[in-house]
Design a protein around this motif. Structure first.
Motif, PDB file in Angstrom:
ATOM      1  N   GLY A   1       0.835  -1.197   0.000  1.00 11.52           N
ATOM      2  CA  GLY A   1       0.000   0.000   0.000  1.00 11.52           C
ATOM      3  C   GLY A   1       0.866   1.242   0.000  1.00 11.52           C
ATOM      4  O   GLY A   1       2.090   1.161   0.132  1.00 11.52           O
ATOM      5  N   VAL A   2       0.246   2.392  -0.157  1.00  9.11           N
ATOM      6  CA  VAL A   2       0.946   3.673  -0.198  1.00  9.11           C
ATOM      7  C   VAL A   2       0.452   4.554   0.943  1.00  9.11           C
ATOM      8  O   VAL A   2      -0.756   4.628   1.198  1.00  9.11           O
ATOM      9  CB  VAL A   2       0.726   4.397  -1.542  1.00  9.11           C
ATOM     10  CG1 VAL A   2       1.368   5.774  -1.535  1.00  9.11           C
ATOM     11  CG2 VAL A   2       1.282   3.565  -2.692  1.00  9.11           C
ATOM     12  N   ILE A   3       1.376   5.193   1.652  1.00  9.19           N
ATOM     13  CA  ILE A   3       1.031   6.164   2.689  1.00  9.19           C
ATOM     14  C   ILE A   3       1.512   7.531   2.233  1.00  9.19           C
ATOM     15  O   ILE A   3       2.703   7.729   1.981  1.00  9.19           O
ATOM     16  CB  ILE A   3       1.673   5.798   4.038  1.00  9.19           C
ATOM     17  CG1 ILE A   3       1.099   4.485   4.568  1.00  9.19           C
ATOM     18  CG2 ILE A   3       1.463   6.919   5.054  1.00  9.19           C
ATOM     19  CD1 ILE A   3       1.694   4.034   5.881  1.00  9.19           C
ATOM     20  N   ASP A   4       0.579   8.473   2.114  1.00  5.18           N
ATOM     21  CA  ASP A   4       0.911   9.839   1.711  1.00  5.18           C
ATOM     22  C   ASP A   4       1.177  10.689   2.953  1.00  5.18           C
ATOM     23  O   ASP A   4       0.382  10.691   3.900  1.00  5.18           O
ATOM     24  CB  ASP A   4      -0.234  10.452   0.896  1.00  5.18           C
ATOM     25  CG  ASP A   4      -0.340   9.840  -0.490  1.00  5.18           C
ATOM     26  OD1 ASP A   4       0.670   9.872  -1.213  1.00  5.18           O
ATOM     27  OD2 ASP A   4      -1.410   9.331  -0.847  1.00  5.18           O
ATOM     28  N   LEU A   5       2.290  11.427   2.937  1.00  7.85           N
ATOM     29  CA  LEU A   5       2.673  12.296   4.042  1.00  7.85           C
ATOM     30  C   LEU A   5       2.950  13.695   3.530  1.00  7.85           C
ATOM     31  O   LEU A   5       3.282  13.887   2.359  1.00  7.85           O
ATOM     32  CB  LEU A   5       3.941  11.770   4.736  1.00  7.85           C
ATOM     33  CG  LEU A   5       3.934  10.360   5.322  1.00  7.85           C
ATOM     34  CD1 LEU A   5       5.312  10.024   5.850  1.00  7.85           C
ATOM     35  CD2 LEU A   5       2.900  10.231   6.420  1.00  7.85           C
TER      36      LEU A   5
ATOM     37  N   THR B   1      11.699   9.291   3.626  1.00 13.32           N
ATOM     38  CA  THR B   1      11.679   9.935   2.313  1.00 13.32           C
ATOM     39  C   THR B   1      10.764   9.150   1.375  1.00 13.32           C
ATOM     40  O   THR B   1      10.382   8.013   1.665  1.00 13.32           O
ATOM     41  CB  THR B   1      13.090  10.008   1.703  1.00 13.32           C
ATOM     42  OG1 THR B   1      13.592   8.671   1.524  1.00 13.32           O
ATOM     43  CG2 THR B   1      14.040  10.771   2.612  1.00 13.32           C
ATOM     44  N   SER B   2      10.423   9.758   0.260  1.00 15.41           N
ATOM     45  CA  SER B   2       9.598   9.064  -0.726  1.00 15.41           C
ATOM     46  C   SER B   2      10.279   7.774  -1.166  1.00 15.41           C
ATOM     47  O   SER B   2      11.499   7.715  -1.337  1.00 15.41           O
ATOM     48  CB  SER B   2       9.361   9.962  -1.944  1.00 15.41           C
ATOM     49  OG  SER B   2       8.474  11.011  -1.628  1.00 15.41           O
ATOM     50  N   ASN B   3       9.482   6.735  -1.317  1.00 14.87           N
ATOM     51  CA  ASN B   3       9.893   5.383  -1.722  1.00 14.87           C
ATOM     52  C   ASN B   3      10.499   4.571  -0.590  1.00 14.87           C
ATOM     53  O   ASN B   3      10.867   3.411  -0.807  1.00 14.87           O
ATOM     54  CB  ASN B   3      10.860   5.425  -2.915  1.00 14.87           C
ATOM     55  CG  ASN B   3      10.217   6.002  -4.158  1.00 14.87           C
ATOM     56  OD1 ASN B   3       9.051   5.735  -4.438  1.00 14.87           O
ATOM     57  ND2 ASN B   3      10.955   6.812  -4.898  1.00 14.87           N
ATOM     58  N   ASP B   4      10.641   5.152   0.621  1.00 13.93           N
ATOM     59  CA  ASP B   4      10.978   4.314   1.779  1.00 13.93           C
ATOM     60  C   ASP B   4       9.837   3.337   2.015  1.00 13.93           C
ATOM     61  O   ASP B   4       8.670   3.621   1.696  1.00 13.93           O
ATOM     62  CB  ASP B   4      11.178   5.171   3.029  1.00 13.93           C
ATOM     63  CG  ASP B   4      12.536   5.842   3.080  1.00 13.93           C
ATOM     64  OD1 ASP B   4      13.366   5.541   2.200  1.00 13.93           O
ATOM     65  OD2 ASP B   4      12.768   6.662   3.990  1.00 13.93           O
TER      66      ASP B   4
ATOM     67  N   CYS C   1       4.607   1.777   1.210  1.00 15.17           N
ATOM     68  CA  CYS C   1       5.531   2.652   0.499  1.00 15.17           C
ATOM     69  C   CYS C   1       5.196   4.099   0.834  1.00 15.17           C
ATOM     70  O   CYS C   1       4.034   4.507   0.763  1.00 15.17           O
ATOM     71  CB  CYS C   1       5.441   2.406  -1.002  1.00 15.17           C
ATOM     72  SG  CYS C   1       6.583   3.412  -1.976  1.00 15.17           S
ATOM     73  N   ILE C   2       6.210   4.874   1.209  1.00 15.39           N
ATOM     74  CA  ILE C   2       6.011   6.265   1.609  1.00 15.39           C
ATOM     75  C   ILE C   2       6.044   7.180   0.384  1.00 15.39           C
ATOM     76  O   ILE C   2       6.879   7.024  -0.503  1.00 15.39           O
ATOM     77  CB  ILE C   2       7.093   6.697   2.611  1.00 15.39           C
ATOM     78  CG1 ILE C   2       7.014   5.832   3.879  1.00 15.39           C
ATOM     79  CG2 ILE C   2       6.956   8.170   2.965  1.00 15.39           C
ATOM     80  CD1 ILE C   2       5.710   5.939   4.630  1.00 15.39           C
TER      81      ILE C   2
END
Length: 200
Positions: free
Chosen positions: A28-32, A129-132, A149-150
C-alpha cells in the motif's frame, strides 16, 4: 499462489507445480506532508486480510477430523504424462493437504480460510523519504507482511536535501545593505530568528 520448477533435457524433462495457502505480502501507499516527516507520525490502516480459519485452524474440517484423500491417496500430489514430460501437480481435491474433511467446518464452509477486518497502526519515524518502505510483520495474508511505500508531498515553502530543510525569503535592498535580524516561520510554525550581516 502458483510456483513452478522445471528441468528439461534433449529428450524430455519434468515439471513440479505447487498451489496452496502461502504467506503473501500486502502492499500500500502512505501519503505524508513534510511536517509529518519532520515530526514523525502514525497512520491507522483499515484492511481485510486472509488467514487460517480460527475455528478449524485451517484444516477446513469440523472438529479437525479429516480422512485420507481418495484422489491422491494421501500424497497431496497427482501426476500425468504429456509426451516426453512427466508432470507432478498439487492434488486439486485436497489442495495438497493429503486429506479432506470428514465434515466441513461450518465457520469457513470447508475452505480453511477466513477474512479478518482490522485496523493496523503503522508507526512512521522521523526523516522518512519518498519510496521508503515500512513493514508491519505478519499483517499480510496468511502471515505475510504489510509493506507500506512512503510518498511525501512537496511543501509550498520548504525544500529538502537529505535531512536539511531550506526556504527562500525576500528582503529589501536597503535591509540587505543595513543588515539586521529577521524572524520567519519554521516548518512547525515556530518563530526562527536569523541575522543578515551588513553589506560592506
Amino acid at each position: 499462489l502458483l510456483r513452478l520448477r522445471q528441468e528439461s533435457g534433449m529428450m524430455g524433462g519434468w515439471a513440479h507445480f505447487e498451489v496452496g495457502r502461502m504467506p503473501r505480502h500486502v502492499g500500500g501507499v502512505i501519503d505524508l506532508d513534510l511536517v509529518e516527516v519532520v515530526t514523525g507520525t502514525k497512520r491507522t490502516i483499515e484492511m481485510t486480510r486472509m488467514a487460517d480459519c480460527h475455528s478449524c485452524r485451517g484444516t477446513g474440517a469440523k472438529d479437525g477430523k479429516v480422512k485420507r484423500c481418495s484422489a491422491c491417496h494421501g500424497s497431496g500430489r497427482t501426476s500425468f504424462d504429456n509426451g516426453p514430460f512427466h508432470y507432478i501437480t498439487t492434488c486439486q481435491k485436497c489442495n495438497g493437504a493429503g486429506n479432506i474433511p470428514r465434515d466441513s467446518c461450518s465457520a469457513c464452509s470447508g475452505t480453511g480460510e477466513e477474512a479478518i477486518r482490522e485496523k493496523i497502526v503503522v508507526d512512521i519515524p522521523v526523516g522518512v523519504t519518498s519510496n521508503d518502505r515500512i513493514r508491519a510483520a505478519g499483517m499480510g495474508h496468511f502471515g505475510g507482511d504489510l509493506i507500506c511505500c512512503i510518498r511525501v508531498a512537496p511543501h509550498p515553502r520548504f525544500g529538502r536535501e537529505g535531512n536539511t530543510l531550506f526556504c527562500s525569503e525576500t528582503v529589501t535592498f536597503h535591509s540587505a545593505l543595513a543588515g539586521g535580524e529577521w524572524s520567519i516561520k519554521g516548518i512547525k510554525g515556530e518563530d526562527l530568528k536569523f541575522s543578515v550581516p551588513r553589506a560592506c
